[in-house]
Write a protein that holds these residues in place. Structure first.
Motif, PDB file in Angstrom:
ATOM      1  N   ARG A 226       0.838  -1.207   0.000  1.00  0.00           N
ATOM      2  CA  ARG A 226       0.000   0.000   0.000  1.00  0.00           C
ATOM      3  C   ARG A 226       0.879   1.265   0.000  1.00  0.00           C
ATOM      4  O   ARG A 226       0.617   2.221  -0.737  1.00  0.00           O
ATOM      5  CB  ARG A 226      -0.915  -0.026   1.231  1.00  0.00           C
ATOM      6  N   ASN A 227       1.928   1.263   0.818  1.00  0.00           N
ATOM      7  CA  ASN A 227       2.825   2.425   0.846  1.00  0.00           C
ATOM      8  C   ASN A 227       3.530   2.611  -0.492  1.00  0.00           C
ATOM      9  O   ASN A 227       3.756   3.736  -0.955  1.00  0.00           O
ATOM     10  CB  ASN A 227       3.884   2.280   1.953  1.00  0.00           C
ATOM     11  N   TYR A 228       3.850   1.500  -1.126  1.00  0.00           N
ATOM     12  CA  TYR A 228       4.481   1.558  -2.451  1.00  0.00           C
ATOM     13  C   TYR A 228       3.515   2.212  -3.452  1.00  0.00           C
ATOM     14  O   TYR A 228       3.887   3.103  -4.216  1.00  0.00           O
ATOM     15  CB  TYR A 228       4.842   0.136  -2.890  1.00  0.00           C
ATOM     16  N   TRP A 229       2.283   1.759  -3.418  1.00  0.00           N
ATOM     17  CA  TRP A 229       1.246   2.280  -4.330  1.00  0.00           C
ATOM     18  C   TRP A 229       1.078   3.788  -4.130  1.00  0.00           C
ATOM     19  O   TRP A 229       0.925   4.542  -5.091  1.00  0.00           O
ATOM     20  CB  TRP A 229      -0.044   1.508  -4.077  1.00  0.00           C
ATOM     21  N   ILE A 230       1.132   4.227  -2.882  1.00  0.00           N
ATOM     22  CA  ILE A 230       1.005   5.677  -2.588  1.00  0.00           C
ATOM     23  C   ILE A 230       2.187   6.423  -3.222  1.00  0.00           C
ATOM     24  O   ILE A 230       2.014   7.470  -3.847  1.00  0.00           O
ATOM     25  CB  ILE A 230       0.946   5.916  -1.053  1.00  0.00           C
ATOM     26  N   GLN A 233       2.002   7.097  -6.964  1.00  0.00           N
ATOM     27  CA  GLN A 233       1.015   8.076  -7.448  1.00  0.00           C
ATOM     28  C   GLN A 233       1.634   9.375  -7.959  1.00  0.00           C
ATOM     29  O   GLN A 233       1.048  10.069  -8.776  1.00  0.00           O
ATOM     30  CB  GLN A 233      -0.024   8.399  -6.354  1.00  0.00           C
ATOM     31  N   GLN A 234       2.838   9.714  -7.485  1.00  0.00           N
ATOM     32  CA  GLN A 234       3.459  10.962  -7.948  1.00  0.00           C
ATOM     33  C   GLN A 234       3.707  10.953  -9.467  1.00  0.00           C
ATOM     34  O   GLN A 234       3.858  12.007 -10.077  1.00  0.00           O
ATOM     35  CB  GLN A 234       4.771  11.223  -7.204  1.00  0.00           C
ATOM     36  N   TYR A 235       3.742   9.744 -10.060  1.00  0.00           N
ATOM     37  CA  TYR A 235       3.989   9.653 -11.509  1.00  0.00           C
ATOM     38  C   TYR A 235       2.726   9.286 -12.296  1.00  0.00           C
ATOM     39  O   TYR A 235       2.801   9.061 -13.504  1.00  0.00           O
ATOM     40  CB  TYR A 235       5.078   8.608 -11.790  1.00  0.00           C
ATOM     41  N   VAL A 236       1.605   9.165 -11.592  1.00  0.00           N
ATOM     42  CA  VAL A 236       0.363   8.754 -12.271  1.00  0.00           C
ATOM     43  C   VAL A 236      -0.479   9.991 -12.597  1.00  0.00           C
ATOM     44  O   VAL A 236      -1.127  10.549 -11.714  1.00  0.00           O
ATOM     45  CB  VAL A 236      -0.448   7.769 -11.392  1.00  0.00           C
ATOM     46  N   TYR A 237      -0.403  10.434 -13.838  1.00  0.00           N
ATOM     47  CA  TYR A 237      -1.247  11.547 -14.279  1.00  0.00           C
ATOM     48  C   TYR A 237      -1.385  11.510 -15.781  1.00  0.00           C
ATOM     49  O   TYR A 237      -0.726  10.703 -16.435  1.00  0.00           O
ATOM     50  CB  TYR A 237      -0.704  12.904 -13.816  1.00  0.00           C
TER      51      TYR A 237
END
Ligand SMILES: N[C@@H](CCC(=O)N[C@@H](CS)C(=O)NCC(=O)O)C(=O)O
Length: 237
Positions: A226-230, A233-237
């Motif tokens: 879960r922490n990895y997934w968070i 997110q900085q590169y998911v756009y």
């Protein structure tokens, strides 16, 4: 600012808003990590064969991602795109690291993700992906997947418990590695290996978020994935 690069992506037929292809996401992560601007061109399944051959000569099987360069020429394949970016933007953060062996090991990890995680995800996203298409794309998607899997529509998804078990088993090494580094697969910074893994997660989440949560984020009784997934997110756009 004029944007010279165009990235041809795959979107759902119903809303044309959901970019779900794991191969496309590898290219998007590479572009985002290197902070290279690009224009996104959304295509549905059926638009790929009518659009991509116009910019790629001698192409037998058109796919996305395809990156159209300033020259107008199209570059097919996520790995080729990553290599192109690495070569042409050497001053930006590196995808493959400094040595050939770092790159080879990351490709090994790519093969692991593709052969150990993709199959069960592919089965679990099949029906949601089918439901995301408009009628002509749904028909194409169904017949092409029936053909490639050798299974009838209703049987492609397989058994849910088997899929969950397979994912949990094959995530174990990924979980251990994240526990070991306390950060990215590569350690203090991400690279190609992380973006291949993250692309599989984005694909799963885009098609069926509840299943993604259960099969991936809750697979282990801690916060590691879960922490990895968070962080991803900085590169998911
Ligand atoms: N090796 C390629 C695979 C590309 C690929 O298979 N893309 C899929 C989307 S994930 C595609 O274009 N499929 C077209 C189709 O299924 O008709 C890469 O990594 O770029």
């Amino acid at each position: 600012m004029t944007i010279a690069l165009k990235l041809f992506e795959l979107v759902d037929g119903k809303t044309r808003q959901i970019s779900f292809s794991p191969a496309v996401w590898r290219a998007k992560f590479a572009l985002h990590y290197k902070n290279v601007p690009y224009e996104s061109v959304p295509l549905t399944f059926l638009e790929i064969p009518t659009t991509i051959p116009n910019m790629c000569k001698n192409l037998t099987s058109p796919t996305v991602p395809t990156l159209q360069l300033e020259s107008g020429e199209g570059m097919v394949d996520s790995f080729a795109i990553a290599e192109y970016l690495e070569e042409n933007y050497p001053d930006r953060p590196s995808l493959f690291g400094k040595t050939a062996s770092e790159k080879h090991l990351q490709r090994f990890f790519e093969s692991y993700v593709q052969s150990k995680l993709h199959p069960a995800i592919q089965r679990m996203v099949y029906l949601p992906m089918y439901g995301m298409q408009d009628e002509p794309n749904a028909l194409y998607f169904r017949s092409s997947r029936e053909k490639s899997s050798g299974r009838a529509h209703d049987l492609i998804t397989g058994n849910r418990d088997d899929n969950l078990r397979e994912l949990k088993e094959n995530l174990a090494l990924v979980h251990t590695q994240l526990l070991r580094t306390g950060s990215w697969i590569l350690g203090s910074h991400p690279g190609w290996a992380d973006f291949v893994l993250a692309s599989a997660f984005v694909w799963f989440n885009a098609c069926t978020p509840n299943d993604f949560e259960e099969a991936i984020l809750d697979a282990y009784d801690d916060q590691v994935i879960r922490n990895y997934w968070i962080k991803v997110q900085q590169y998911v756009y």
